[in-house]
Design an enzyme around this catalytic site. Structure first.
Site: not given
Length: 215
Positions: A78, A88, A141, A165
């Site tokens: 990332e 979410r 994350c 990831h």
């Protein structure tokens, strides 16, 4: 050189999280660097507390976190973490922050201090799919990546850190239509290669290589 490598526990109804399972498969020494392994909870703020305690105990030079990103095809270092939690789904203790600032005195975003493009190139040399990601999402994350870099910024300026990831593993997608997966051993092999790049680029910065995206 000492590298703290963490991986999350299972979340979102999954029985396994390939992140920590792959971390467990890593050798204890990579390219001369001692590897310290740590499982962290998929829980906002608590994950950062666990990592900070381990940082105090082991004093690593590098803090690298691994997390699952179902739907991705490869290992994705990332580039950036943003200062917002917007969950979410709930975390493993039923916390679901929506549009909440992670650190009130922190910047809008932190960039990874790892050589992410060098990591991608080294991972690809093992025939493992990999690319730079420009969004770590807004779940735990992204939260832990931001917290690590905030921690480094405020308390441990001599350290570097970042996040990678990984995809689902095959057993997770048996009942998920059109979802990519990667064997656990390949994830771990790719992570090992990425860590080799971290060691090799120590003090040298990243390489200049195409790694952007159009969207």
């Amino acid at each position: 050189m000492r590298i703290l490598v963490s991986g999350f526990d299972p979340f979102g109804g999954e029985k396994i999280n390939p992140a920590y399972e792959a971390v467990k498969l890593l050798p204890d020494n990579i390219a001369g660097a001692e590897i310290v392994k740590l499982e962290i909870p998929t829980v906002f703020h608590k994950a950062a507390d666990v990592i900070e305690q381990k940082v105090k105990e082991s004093d690593p030079d590098v803090i690298l976190c691994i997390g699952q990103a179902g739907g991705r095809y490869g290992l994705t270092p990332e580039r950036v973490a943003i200062n917002v939690d917007d969950a979410r789904i709930a975390d493993n203790e039923d916390n679901q922050p929506i549009d909440v600032t992670i650190q009130a005195d922190g910047p809008a975003a932190y960039f990874s201090s790892l050589p992410i493009k060098a990591m991608v190139e080294r991972i690809k040399e093992t025939k493992t799919p990999s690319s730079v990601s420009n969004s770590a999402g807004t779940f735990v994350c992204n939260h832990i990546m931001y917290q690590i870099l905030y921690m480094i910024d405020k308390t441990y300026p001599d350290k570097i850190g970042g996040f990678v990831h990984c995809p689902f593993i095959p057993e997770q997608v048996i009942n998920k239509s059109n979802q990519p997966s990667m064997h656990l051993e390949d994830i771990s092999k790719g992570l090992e290669a990425g860590i080799q790049a971290i060691v090799e680029r120590q003090g040298k910065g990243d390489i200049k290589e195409i790694g952007g995206s159009i969207h």
